[in-house]
Design a protein around this motif. Sequence first.
Motif, PDB file in Angstrom:
ATOM      1  N   PRO A  52      -1.346   7.099  -8.054  1.00 38.53           N
ATOM      2  CA  PRO A  52      -1.368   7.971  -9.432  1.00 38.53           C
ATOM      3  C   PRO A  52      -2.209   5.949  -9.888  1.00 38.53           C
ATOM      4  N   SER A  53      -1.946   5.294 -10.188  1.00 38.58           N
ATOM      5  CA  SER A  53      -1.862   3.871 -11.250  1.00 38.58           C
ATOM      6  C   SER A  53      -1.763   2.117  -9.943  1.00 38.58           C
ATOM      7  N   ALA A  54      -2.304   1.430 -10.444  1.00 38.07           N
ATOM      8  CA  ALA A  54      -2.276   0.032  -9.596  1.00 38.07           C
ATOM      9  C   ALA A  54      -0.336  -0.592 -10.097  1.00 38.07           C
ATOM     10  N   VAL A  55      -0.018   0.055  -9.743  1.00 41.07           N
ATOM     11  CA  VAL A  55       1.278  -0.366  -9.713  1.00 41.07           C
ATOM     12  C   VAL A  55       2.424  -0.066  -8.121  1.00 41.07           C
ATOM     13  N   GLY A  56       2.514  -1.486  -7.354  1.00 43.53           N
ATOM     14  CA  GLY A  56       3.399  -1.579  -6.839  1.00 43.53           C
ATOM     15  C   GLY A  56       4.707  -1.385  -7.147  1.00 43.53           C
ATOM     16  N   VAL A  57       5.611  -1.294  -5.620  1.00 44.79           N
ATOM     17  CA  VAL A  57       7.181  -1.281  -5.708  1.00 44.79           C
ATOM     18  C   VAL A  57       7.304  -2.247  -4.563  1.00 44.79           C
ATOM     19  N   GLU A  58       8.576  -2.712  -4.961  1.00 44.53           N
ATOM     20  CA  GLU A  58       9.066  -4.586  -3.811  1.00 44.53           C
ATOM     21  C   GLU A  58       9.055  -3.987  -3.405  1.00 44.53           C
ATOM     22  N   GLY A  59       9.557  -4.614  -2.106  1.00 45.00           N
ATOM     23  CA  GLY A  59      10.034  -4.234  -0.526  1.00 45.00           C
ATOM     24  C   GLY A  59       9.381  -3.762   0.428  1.00 45.00           C
ATOM     25  N   SER A  60      10.151  -3.739   1.354  1.00 45.44           N
ATOM     26  CA  SER A  60       9.392  -3.570   2.890  1.00 45.44           C
ATOM     27  C   SER A  60       9.197  -1.272   3.365  1.00 45.44           C
ATOM     28  N   VAL A  61       8.585  -1.931   4.582  1.00 46.90           N
ATOM     29  CA  VAL A  61       8.481  -0.652   5.126  1.00 46.90           C
ATOM     30  C   VAL A  61       9.986  -0.085   5.879  1.00 46.90           C
ATOM     31  N   PRO A  62      10.879   0.641   6.091  1.00 42.58           N
ATOM     32  CA  PRO A  62      11.892   0.757   7.525  1.00 42.58           C
ATOM     33  C   PRO A  62      11.717   1.000   8.275  1.00 42.58           C
ATOM     34  N   ARG A  63      12.235   0.263   9.038  1.00 44.06           N
ATOM     35  CA  ARG A  63      12.415   0.987  10.888  1.00 44.06           C
ATOM     36  C   ARG A  63      11.588  -1.296  10.580  1.00 44.06           C
ATOM     37  N   MET A  64      10.782  -1.177  10.064  1.00 47.41           N
ATOM     38  CA  MET A  64       8.973  -2.112  10.090  1.00 47.41           C
ATOM     39  C   MET A  64       9.760  -3.194   9.313  1.00 47.41           C
ATOM     40  N   ARG A  65      10.171  -3.927   8.192  1.00 42.57           N
ATOM     41  CA  ARG A  65      10.902  -4.970   7.820  1.00 42.57           C
ATOM     42  C   ARG A  65       9.546  -5.894   7.299  1.00 42.57           C
ATOM     43  N   GLU A  66       9.081  -5.930   8.750  1.00 41.42           N
ATOM     44  CA  GLU A  66       7.820  -7.425   8.464  1.00 41.42           C
ATOM     45  C   GLU A  66       6.605  -6.419   8.158  1.00 41.42           C
ATOM     46  N   LEU A  67       6.463  -5.124   7.335  1.00 42.84           N
ATOM     47  CA  LEU A  67       4.894  -4.719   6.557  1.00 42.84           C
ATOM     48  C   LEU A  67       5.670  -4.299   5.204  1.00 42.84           C
ATOM     49  N   SER A  68       5.449  -5.127   4.533  1.00 41.24           N
ATOM     50  CA  SER A  68       5.412  -5.307   3.089  1.00 41.24           C
ATOM     51  C   SER A  68       4.766  -4.603   2.586  1.00 41.24           C
ATOM     52  N   TYR A  69       5.270  -3.778   1.544  1.00 45.86           N
ATOM     53  CA  TYR A  69       4.161  -3.191   0.210  1.00 45.86           C
ATOM     54  C   TYR A  69       3.072  -3.113  -0.208  1.00 45.86           C
ATOM     55  N   GLN A  70       2.322  -3.366  -0.657  1.00 42.75           N
ATOM     56  CA  GLN A  70       0.990  -3.676  -1.241  1.00 42.75           C
ATOM     57  C   GLN A  70       0.189  -2.530  -2.978  1.00 42.75           C
ATOM     58  N   VAL A  71       0.014  -3.233  -3.062  1.00 40.61           N
ATOM     59  CA  VAL A  71      -0.244  -2.794  -4.828  1.00 40.61           C
ATOM     60  C   VAL A  71      -1.695  -1.740  -4.360  1.00 40.61           C
TER      61      VAL A  71
END
Length: 350
Positions: A124-143
């Motif tokens: 809905p908005s350009a507001v991200g969450v902190e952390g990374s993808v479960p089972r693939m922790r090398e992938l961080s969430y993006q805005v």
Amino acid sequence: MTDNLFQTFALNETITLQNRILMAPLTRCMADEELVPTQAMADYYARRAEAGLIISEAVIIRPDGQGYPNTPGLFSSAQIDGWRVVTDAVHQGGGKIFAQLWHTGRVAHPHFFKKTGSTDVLAPSAVGVEGSVPRMRELSYQVPKAVTHEDIAQLVADYSQAASNAIDAGFDGVEIHGANGYLLDQFLHHDSNHRQDEYGQTPENMARFALEVVDAVAQRIGNERTALRVSPGAYFNMASDERDRAVFDYLLPQLELRNLAFLHIGIFDDAMKFDYLGGSASAYVRSVYNKTLVGVGSYSAESGSSAIAQDKFDLLAIGRPFIANPDYVSRVREGKELVEYSDEMLANLV
């Protein structure tokens, strides 16, 4: 005593369940690389066909909805064909199965849909969450990118198409995933919805997208085959905000008018209390929604049966115990001891 769990239950004139025990949606990440269901998945669901209703693991409506590895889709012909093997197996076992339609919104990751050429994560908005993808922790969430009106219209159309694909694949209906911090839920909470247009700020506006999706799906496949999962209490990939109560105070009566197959609480543990809801998520929903309600969240057969007897909800969804006990319904009916769930069980479909 759990006798009430083994009563038949009519969702409507079209669908009657053989008992009140539902298999909750359980993400297993076991589809193939093209997100097509496998024979192992068909066998897995067939072994659980004694449930009154199986709600499938969450199923991606389009490529950019993916936020976890090997989660199945319902947007390609191969995926539809793969799911038809699953639904045929469940029906041969005497069961019924709904597809849970899913877009993960801001917890999607471009790693999964880079073949499409898009790198946009939608929310809905350009507001991200902190952390990374479960089972693939090398992938961080993006805005994420705040969706445009054109994006919203296309998403509504894609939910509708996925619902039609589900019926083509032999599902008895669909449950729209509007809970647990995913796309629809992101519109319904102030933490993730900062929009200033007709999809934000007020309860009516914040509920608009969810209702548009529900209406489009119901128009496509029938309201009697359309269900919704909701999380009025923010608890997963979402911060709580007392203003959220007003959004659901508006949304739930609107949903009641639509005569859906059922409404399903999205909660990991229904013992959780939310100050702004005045208690548990299920108690709050029951206080403002009078149609068929599915309770879930660490209930046993005994505690769930008691809750049904007390009219706290109508149907009981069981999650992890169904992973450990494919014959869960029979074990409960016969008073047999249940196998205890452990995380090691996630490695295989049994």
